[in-house]
Motif scaffolding. Structure first.
Motif, PDB file in Angstrom:
ATOM      1  N   ASP A  92       0.819  -1.211   0.000  1.00 26.20           N
ATOM      2  CA  ASP A  92       0.000   0.000   0.000  1.00 26.20           C
ATOM      3  C   ASP A  92       0.857   1.268   0.000  1.00 26.20           C
ATOM      4  OD1 ASP A  92      -2.215  -1.672   2.267  1.00 26.20           O
ATOM      5  OD2 ASP A  92      -2.544  -1.326   0.122  1.00 26.20           O
ATOM      6  N   THR A  93       2.158   1.106   0.132  1.00 23.26           N
ATOM      7  CA  THR A  93       3.064   2.251   0.129  1.00 23.26           C
ATOM      8  C   THR A  93       2.972   2.987  -1.199  1.00 23.26           C
ATOM      9  OG1 THR A  93       4.613   1.255   1.691  1.00 23.26           O
ATOM     10  CG2 THR A  93       5.482   2.957   0.199  1.00 23.26           C
ATOM     11  N   ALA A  94       2.690   4.287  -1.135  1.00 25.34           N
ATOM     12  CA  ALA A  94       2.512   5.090  -2.342  1.00 25.34           C
ATOM     13  C   ALA A  94       2.237   6.533  -1.943  1.00 25.34           C
ATOM     14  CB  ALA A  94       1.347   4.561  -3.169  1.00 25.34           C
ATOM     15  N   VAL A  95       2.256   7.391  -2.929  1.00 21.92           N
ATOM     16  CA  VAL A  95       1.727   8.737  -2.754  1.00 21.92           C
ATOM     17  C   VAL A  95       0.244   8.678  -3.091  1.00 21.92           C
ATOM     18  CG1 VAL A  95       1.810  11.137  -3.492  1.00 21.92           C
ATOM     19  CG2 VAL A  95       3.932   9.812  -3.326  1.00 21.92           C
ATOM     20  N   TYR A  96      -0.574   9.143  -2.183  1.00 20.15           N
ATOM     21  CA  TYR A  96      -2.014   9.116  -2.356  1.00 20.15           C
ATOM     22  C   TYR A  96      -2.505  10.503  -2.768  1.00 20.15           C
ATOM     23  CZ  TYR A  96      -2.313   4.435  -0.443  1.00 20.15           C
ATOM     24  OH  TYR A  96      -2.195   3.071  -0.272  1.00 20.15           O
ATOM     25  N   PHE A  97      -3.292  10.520  -3.833  1.00 18.88           N
ATOM     26  CA  PHE A  97      -3.799  11.761  -4.397  1.00 18.88           C
ATOM     27  C   PHE A  97      -5.316  11.822  -4.278  1.00 18.88           C
ATOM     28  CE2 PHE A  97       0.060  13.221  -6.457  1.00 18.88           C
ATOM     29  CZ  PHE A  97       0.775  12.049  -6.673  1.00 18.88           C
ATOM     30  N   CYS A  98      -5.794  12.981  -3.926  1.00 13.77           N
ATOM     31  CA  CYS A  98      -7.230  13.256  -3.915  1.00 13.77           C
ATOM     32  C   CYS A  98      -7.624  13.757  -5.296  1.00 13.77           C
ATOM     33  CB  CYS A  98      -7.503  14.323  -2.855  1.00 13.77           C
ATOM     34  SG  CYS A  98      -9.207  14.855  -2.727  1.00 13.77           S
ATOM     35  N   TYR A  99      -8.839  13.417  -5.714  1.00 17.12           N
ATOM     36  CA  TYR A  99      -9.302  13.764  -7.061  1.00 17.12           C
ATOM     37  C   TYR A  99     -10.749  14.206  -7.000  1.00 17.12           C
ATOM     38  CZ  TYR A  99     -10.728  12.964 -11.931  1.00 17.12           C
ATOM     39  OH  TYR A  99     -11.220  13.093 -13.203  1.00 17.12           O
ATOM     40  N   ALA A 100     -11.064  15.245  -7.771  1.00 21.64           N
ATOM     41  CA  ALA A 100     -12.446  15.724  -7.846  1.00 21.64           C
ATOM     42  C   ALA A 100     -12.814  15.950  -9.298  1.00 21.64           C
ATOM     43  CB  ALA A 100     -12.601  17.023  -7.068  1.00 21.64           C
ATOM     44  N   ALA A 101     -13.996  15.478  -9.685  1.00 23.74           N
ATOM     45  CA  ALA A 101     -14.426  15.605 -11.074  1.00 23.74           C
ATOM     46  C   ALA A 101     -15.907  15.931 -11.155  1.00 23.74           C
ATOM     47  CB  ALA A 101     -14.142  14.326 -11.842  1.00 23.74           C
ATOM     48  N   ALA A 102     -16.207  16.866 -12.055  1.00 17.60           N
ATOM     49  CA  ALA A 102     -17.590  17.218 -12.346  1.00 17.60           C
ATOM     50  C   ALA A 102     -17.596  17.784 -13.762  1.00 17.60           C
ATOM     51  CB  ALA A 102     -18.096  18.232 -11.334  1.00 17.60           C
ATOM     52  N   VAL A 103     -18.721  18.300 -14.196  1.00 17.12           N
ATOM     53  CA  VAL A 103     -18.773  18.912 -15.524  1.00 17.12           C
ATOM     54  C   VAL A 103     -17.767  20.064 -15.560  1.00 17.12           C
ATOM     55  CG1 VAL A 103     -20.207  20.161 -17.167  1.00 17.12           C
ATOM     56  CG2 VAL A 103     -21.168  18.269 -15.824  1.00 17.12           C
ATOM     57  N   SER A 104     -16.888  20.040 -16.525  1.00 17.77           N
ATOM     58  CA  SER A 104     -15.852  21.061 -16.720  1.00 17.77           C
ATOM     59  C   SER A 104     -14.893  21.167 -15.536  1.00 17.77           C
ATOM     60  CB  SER A 104     -16.487  22.432 -16.976  1.00 17.77           C
ATOM     61  OG  SER A 104     -17.294  22.398 -18.133  1.00 17.77           O
ATOM     62  N   LEU A 105     -14.727  20.080 -14.797  1.00 21.44           N
ATOM     63  CA  LEU A 105     -13.839  20.124 -13.644  1.00 21.44           C
ATOM     64  C   LEU A 105     -13.100  18.817 -13.497  1.00 21.44           C
ATOM     65  CD1 LEU A 105     -12.992  21.610 -10.943  1.00 21.44           C
ATOM     66  CD2 LEU A 105     -14.802  20.260  -9.856  1.00 21.44           C
ATOM     67  N   ALA A 106     -11.805  18.903 -13.354  1.00 18.36           N
ATOM     68  CA  ALA A 106     -10.981  17.735 -13.033  1.00 18.36           C
ATOM     69  C   ALA A 106      -9.772  18.259 -12.291  1.00 18.36           C
ATOM     70  CB  ALA A 106     -10.559  16.991 -14.287  1.00 18.36           C
ATOM     71  N   VAL A 107      -9.705  17.978 -10.995  1.00 15.93           N
ATOM     72  CA  VAL A 107      -8.678  18.584 -10.144  1.00 15.93           C
ATOM     73  C   VAL A 107      -7.998  17.512  -9.304  1.00 15.93           C
ATOM     74  CG1 VAL A 107      -8.230  20.261  -8.317  1.00 15.93           C
ATOM     75  CG2 VAL A 107      -9.991  20.724 -10.014  1.00 15.93           C
ATOM     76  N   TRP A 108      -6.689  17.660  -9.160  1.00 18.11           N
ATOM     77  CA  TRP A 108      -5.897  16.770  -8.320  1.00 18.11           C
ATOM     78  C   TRP A 108      -5.303  17.540  -7.143  1.00 18.11           C
ATOM     79  CZ3 TRP A 108      -5.564  11.569  -9.308  1.00 18.11           C
ATOM     80  CH2 TRP A 108      -5.941  11.140 -10.570  1.00 18.11           C
ATOM     81  N   GLY A 109      -5.156  16.862  -6.031  1.00 14.36           N
ATOM     82  CA  GLY A 109      -4.388  17.408  -4.937  1.00 14.36           C
ATOM     83  C   GLY A 109      -2.903  17.169  -5.177  1.00 14.36           C
ATOM     84  N   GLN A 110      -2.083  17.640  -4.240  1.00 16.06           N
ATOM     85  CA  GLN A 110      -0.638  17.537  -4.419  1.00 16.06           C
ATOM     86  C   GLN A 110      -0.092  16.195  -3.953  1.00 16.06           C
ATOM     87  OE1 GLN A 110      -2.015  18.888  -1.802  1.00 16.06           O
ATOM     88  NE2 GLN A 110      -0.829  18.086  -0.073  1.00 16.06           N
ATOM     89  N   GLY A 111      -0.882  15.444  -3.234  1.00 15.05           N
ATOM     90  CA  GLY A 111      -0.478  14.111  -2.803  1.00 15.05           C
ATOM     91  C   GLY A 111       0.063  14.088  -1.393  1.00 15.05           C
ATOM     92  N   THR A 112      -0.108  12.940  -0.748  1.00 14.41           N
ATOM     93  CA  THR A 112       0.456  12.721   0.587  1.00 14.41           C
ATOM     94  C   THR A 112       1.043  11.310   0.614  1.00 14.41           C
ATOM     95  OG1 THR A 112      -0.005  12.815   2.958  1.00 14.41           O
ATOM     96  CG2 THR A 112      -1.745  11.899   1.578  1.00 14.41           C
ATOM     97  N   LEU A 113       2.230  11.194   1.186  1.00 12.14           N
ATOM     98  CA  LEU A 113       2.956   9.933   1.159  1.00 12.14           C
ATOM     99  C   LEU A 113       2.525   9.026   2.307  1.00 12.14           C
ATOM    100  CD1 LEU A 113       5.232   8.141   0.030  1.00 12.14           C
ATOM    101  CD2 LEU A 113       6.816   9.392   1.531  1.00 12.14           C
ATOM    102  N   VAL A 114       2.226   7.789   1.943  1.00 11.59           N
ATOM    103  CA  VAL A 114       1.929   6.738   2.918  1.00 11.59           C
ATOM    104  C   VAL A 114       3.002   5.664   2.775  1.00 11.59           C
ATOM    105  CG1 VAL A 114       0.331   4.904   3.583  1.00 11.59           C
ATOM    106  CG2 VAL A 114      -0.542   7.169   2.948  1.00 11.59           C
ATOM    107  N   THR A 115       3.681   5.377   3.864  1.00 11.87           N
ATOM    108  CA  THR A 115       4.716   4.355   3.857  1.00 11.87           C
ATOM    109  C   THR A 115       4.367   3.288   4.880  1.00 11.87           C
ATOM    110  OG1 THR A 115       6.392   6.005   3.280  1.00 11.87           O
ATOM    111  CG2 THR A 115       7.177   3.884   4.102  1.00 11.87           C
ATOM    112  N   VAL A 116       4.289   2.043   4.416  1.00  9.89           N
ATOM    113  CA  VAL A 116       3.951   0.928   5.290  1.00  9.89           C
ATOM    114  C   VAL A 116       5.181   0.033   5.414  1.00  9.89           C
ATOM    115  CG1 VAL A 116       2.379  -0.979   5.737  1.00  9.89           C
ATOM    116  CG2 VAL A 116       1.575   1.039   4.484  1.00  9.89           C
ATOM    117  N   SER A 117       5.699  -0.075   6.616  1.00  8.03           N
ATOM    118  CA  SER A 117       6.900  -0.875   6.845  1.00  8.03           C
ATOM    119  C   SER A 117       6.526  -2.310   7.206  1.00  8.03           C
ATOM    120  CB  SER A 117       7.740  -0.260   7.952  1.00  8.03           C
ATOM    121  OG  SER A 117       7.021  -0.260   9.165  1.00  8.03           O
ATOM    122  N   SER A 118       7.369  -3.227   6.785  1.00  9.45           N
ATOM    123  CA  SER A 118       7.093  -4.646   7.057  1.00  9.45           C
ATOM    124  C   SER A 118       7.683  -5.082   8.382  1.00  9.45           C
ATOM    125  CB  SER A 118       7.651  -5.510   5.920  1.00  9.45           C
ATOM    126  OG  SER A 118       9.035  -5.274   5.777  1.00  9.45           O
TER     127      SER A 118
END
Length: 115
Positions: free
Chosen positions: A89-115
């Motif tokens: 699951d380790t990755a940069v997680y991005f928020c996304y919003a979409a509607a008519v004439s709209l498609a926006v991304w957040g800047q991302g937040t890093l999630v690191t899962v150690s074993s």
């Protein structure tokens, strides 16, 4: 237009939990689709989960039963509750919003899962 700001990422051990938030700069009640994507190093960005304005949710098979997406229109915020986290699951997680004439991304937040 709308700006999205994620928070809540960090380092967690395998089996642990983490909650992400995505706060929008304006009301999200009219935004039909909001979701979370993630991108691991060297891999393509992939859908994690999405929630529609009517509350319908969709999840990637890899996170079903472990992650829960929700939206609070009154707080202009999208959430992702992540349980039973795995190293993959380790990755940069991005928020996304979409509607008519709209498609926006957040800047991302890093999630690191150690074993």
């Amino acid at each position: 237009q709308v700006q999205l700001v994620e928070s809540g990422g960090g380092l967690v051990q395998a089996g642990g939990s983490l909650s992400l938030s995505c706060t929008a700069s304006r009301s999200i009640s009219s935004i039909n689709t909001m979701g979370w994507y993630r991108q691991a190093p060297g891999k393509q960005r992939e859908l994690v989960a999405l929630v529609l304005a009517d509350g319908i949710t969709r999840y990637a098979d890899s996170v079903k039963g472990r992650f829960t997406i929700s939206r609070d229109n009154a707080r202009n915020t999208l959430y992702l509750a992540m349980n039973s986290l795995k190293p993959e699951d380790t990755a940069v997680y991005f928020c996304y919003a979409a509607a008519v004439s709209l498609a926006v991304w957040g800047q991302g937040t890093l999630v690191t899962v150690s074993s």
